[in-house]
Each structure stands twice: as structure tokens, then as C-alpha cells.
Design a protein around this motif. Structure first.
Motif, PDB file in Angstrom:
ATOM      1  N   TYR A  99      45.000  37.094  40.521  1.00  0.00           N
ATOM      2  CA  TYR A  99      44.127  38.140  41.059  1.00  0.00           C
ATOM      3  C   TYR A  99      43.014  37.614  41.960  1.00  0.00           C
ATOM      4  O   TYR A  99      42.452  38.371  42.761  1.00  0.00           O
ATOM      5  CB  TYR A  99      43.541  38.970  39.919  1.00  0.00           C
ATOM      6  N   TYR A 102      43.203  38.399  45.551  1.00  0.00           N
ATOM      7  CA  TYR A 102      42.795  39.732  46.016  1.00  0.00           C
ATOM      8  C   TYR A 102      41.316  40.010  45.760  1.00  0.00           C
ATOM      9  O   TYR A 102      40.711  40.809  46.464  1.00  0.00           O
ATOM     10  CB  TYR A 102      43.637  40.800  45.316  1.00  0.00           C
ATOM     11  N   TYR A 103      40.753  39.372  44.750  1.00  0.00           N
ATOM     12  CA  TYR A 103      39.358  39.600  44.374  1.00  0.00           C
ATOM     13  C   TYR A 103      38.663  38.244  44.266  1.00  0.00           C
ATOM     14  O   TYR A 103      38.754  37.556  43.260  1.00  0.00           O
ATOM     15  CB  TYR A 103      39.268  40.372  43.048  1.00  0.00           C
ATOM     16  N   TYR A 165      34.152  42.189  37.787  1.00  0.00           N
ATOM     17  CA  TYR A 165      35.322  43.019  38.026  1.00  0.00           C
ATOM     18  C   TYR A 165      35.740  43.758  36.753  1.00  0.00           C
ATOM     19  O   TYR A 165      35.342  43.401  35.647  1.00  0.00           O
ATOM     20  CB  TYR A 165      36.496  42.167  38.525  1.00  0.00           C
ATOM     21  N   LYS A 191      51.588  43.815  39.217  1.00  0.00           N
ATOM     22  CA  LYS A 191      50.777  43.487  38.043  1.00  0.00           C
ATOM     23  C   LYS A 191      51.571  42.559  37.127  1.00  0.00           C
ATOM     24  O   LYS A 191      52.613  42.954  36.605  1.00  0.00           O
ATOM     25  CB  LYS A 191      50.404  44.755  37.273  1.00  0.00           C
ATOM     26  N   ASN A 281      40.526  44.950  39.005  1.00  0.00           N
ATOM     27  CA  ASN A 281      40.024  45.611  40.215  1.00  0.00           C
ATOM     28  C   ASN A 281      38.508  45.667  40.207  1.00  0.00           C
ATOM     29  O   ASN A 281      37.879  45.259  39.265  1.00  0.00           O
ATOM     30  CB  ASN A 281      40.645  47.018  40.366  1.00  0.00           C
TER      31      ASN A 281
END
Length: 281
Positions: A99, A102-103, A165, A191, A281
Motif C-alpha cells: 500500500y 499508493y499511500y 491512514y 486488495k 486508504n
């Protein structure tokens, strides 16, 4: 040769690797609170002691495959020195590294992927520190050897939330098995899935190139282990136009230095304690 045999060391064209891996999964709505997951004990990711449990030859006239994977798979991180029984921290690090693409700043000062989008297999500074942080947050070796399922998940949540997050961890276990539809849905939505196993039968497939496959199952009789699922493969075998066999496999990052990714058979019912789709997210 089919693409499936090129993508993983588990599916080999020239030989069968008779090596086994243990995975540990939690229950669906409740945790296996008495289960502990410690990998192979040593931080190096020792070569497991494998016992062959099955061997069969499949003859066919045509073979097809289907596959679903997360984008660019997942990072294949390996254990960090000094973190004995740390399979939970390795599995958690693979999720975090996935992740961080993306973050940003889930792993401070580290970019987990190449310009192509493919994941790096770690580094010598930042990923080891991530594992040490998770190792502590997951209370590894505190109450007993290894990590429990609830402590593993809670430690992962604490880490991600501490970086600012949100994280959702949803069970996709149905009865005693991973729910196939939910697994596919999770992978299709990019995921990865955290898996907890107290028994893992690993399957390898070798093709002779003459419409014959040799399928070998091996079992590792070691401690429970935690892995990350990132792919789902379906192999269909035909005689003429008649479909006579369908095999389904989960592709997992093992967190081991010996074999970084392998295949579990989803139809097996005695290995899955828990399966969780993880979203950040």
C-alpha cells in the motif's frame, strides 16, 4: 507453455520442488485465540522439512488457465535478523509495502516500487525497521512463542493508523475454507489477503511438454505461519471438448528466503484458520 508456469517458482517446467510451507489463518467472525503463529522459528526463513503427501500424473489433450492478481503482485519481503518467530511482522510488512505504493510514508523515506510499477524486494534499512515496529506492535513472543491472530491484526492496524491512514480488515473465510468469491473480489479490487494457517499443503506442477502434467503435494510439519495472498489461478484440463478436471490455487507471498512465493489449494479444508482482505486508504 502456459503463462502460469512462468510466473512462479511453484510451477516449474523442468522439475518439482518438493518443499512445503506452513500458513495460518484465523476464523471467520472470531479469532483462533489459542493459536500461535511462529513461522519456522528462526528469522532466516529456514528451509522447511517437507513430506510428500500426493503425486499424480494428469494426461490431457488441452489445458486452459485463468488468473487474477493484484497489480504487480506484492513485495516479496524476507525476515529481518533478530526477529525470531516473526512471520506476523513479515506478513504485515508485505501488506504495508504493497500500500505504500499508493499511500506514501507508510514506510518513511522508502519507495517500495520501481519505475515499472513492480515491487522491490526490500532494502537493508527501512523495511527492516518496519518489521521491527510491527514485531513490537504485534506483541510477538510476549504471551507465548510467536504471535496470535488478534495481536497480529491489531498491531497492523495500529501501525497504519499511526501513519495517518485508515485500514479495514474484513474476514473472507466461509466455514472452514477461504470463500472463493470473496477472495476473487478482493484481488480484483487490488486488495491483498492476509492468511493464517496451521497446516499448509503446497502443490507444484511440472509439464512435460507432451500434454502431461505431474502434480505433487507436500506438507510442512512445522509451526503455524502467516502469508499474504495476491493471486488466484484456475487450471482446466480437457480431453477433446470434455472438461474432466479443474484445479484452483491461491498464490501467496511466503515471507521466506527459500521460496518467496508458492501455491495453496483452495479446496483443502483443514488448513485455514482465517483469511482477511486488507484495505488501506
Amino acid at each position: 507453455m502456459l503463462k502460469i508456469f512462468k510466473k512462479s517458482c511453484a510451477f516449474v517446467a523442468i522439475a518439482i520442488l518438493l518443499i512445503n510451507i506452513t500458513c495460518v489463518f484465523g476464523t471467520g467472525a472470531t479469532y483462533e485465540r489459542n493459536s500461535r503463529y511462529s513461522g519456522y522459528g528462526e528469522y532466516e526463513g529456514m528451509t522447511p522439512y517437507a513430506t510428500e503427501i500426493s503425486r499424480e500424473t494428469i494426461n490431457y489433450t488441452r489445458r486452459e488457465y485463468e488468473n487474477i492478481e493484484t497489480t504487480n503482485g506484492v513485495p516479496m519481503y524476507m525476515p529481518t535478523a533478530g526477529l525470531e518467530n516473526g512471520c506476523g511482522s513479515v506478513g504485515g510488512a508485505i501488506i504495508v509495502g504493497f500500500y505504500d505504493k499508493y499511500y506514501e510514508n507508510l514506510i518513511p523515506n522508502f519507495t517500495p516500487h520501481l519505475s515499472s510499477g513492480k515491487y522491490k524486494n526490500g532494502d537493508i534499512t527501512y523495511v527492516p525497521q518496519l518489521m521491527r515496529d510491527l514485531y513490537t506492535l504485534m506483541r510477538t513472543n510476549v504471551d507465548d512463542v510467536g504471535v496470535s491472530e488478534p495481536d497480529c491484526i491489531e498491531g497492523l492496524k495500529q501501525y497504519v493508523k499511526g501513519k495517518g491512514y485508515s485500514i479495514q480488515v474484513n474476514s473472507i473465510r466461509s466455514g472452514s475454507v477461504v470463500d472463493e468469491s470473496s477472495l476473487k473480489n478482493s484481488l480484483n479490487n487490488n486488495k491483498p489477503v492476509l492468511l493464517f494457517c496451521d497446516r499448509t499443503d503446497i502443490y507444484t506442477v511440472a509439464s512435460s511438454g507432451t500434454n502431461t502434467d505431474l502434480v505433487v503435494g507436500t506438507n510442512l510439519t512445522s509451526a503455524g505461519h502467516i502469508v499474504v495472498a495476491y493471486g488466484f489461478y484456475t487450471l482446466k484440463y480437457y480431453n477433446g471438448n470434455t472438461l474432466f478436471r479443474t484445479d484452483k490455487y491461491i498464490n501467496v507471498a511466503t515471507g521466506l528466503s527459500t521460496l518467496k512465493n508458492m501455491f495453496l489449494k483452495i479446496e483443502s479444508t483443514d488448513w485455514c484458520n482465517g483469511a482477511y482482505s486488507v484495505a488501506v486508504n
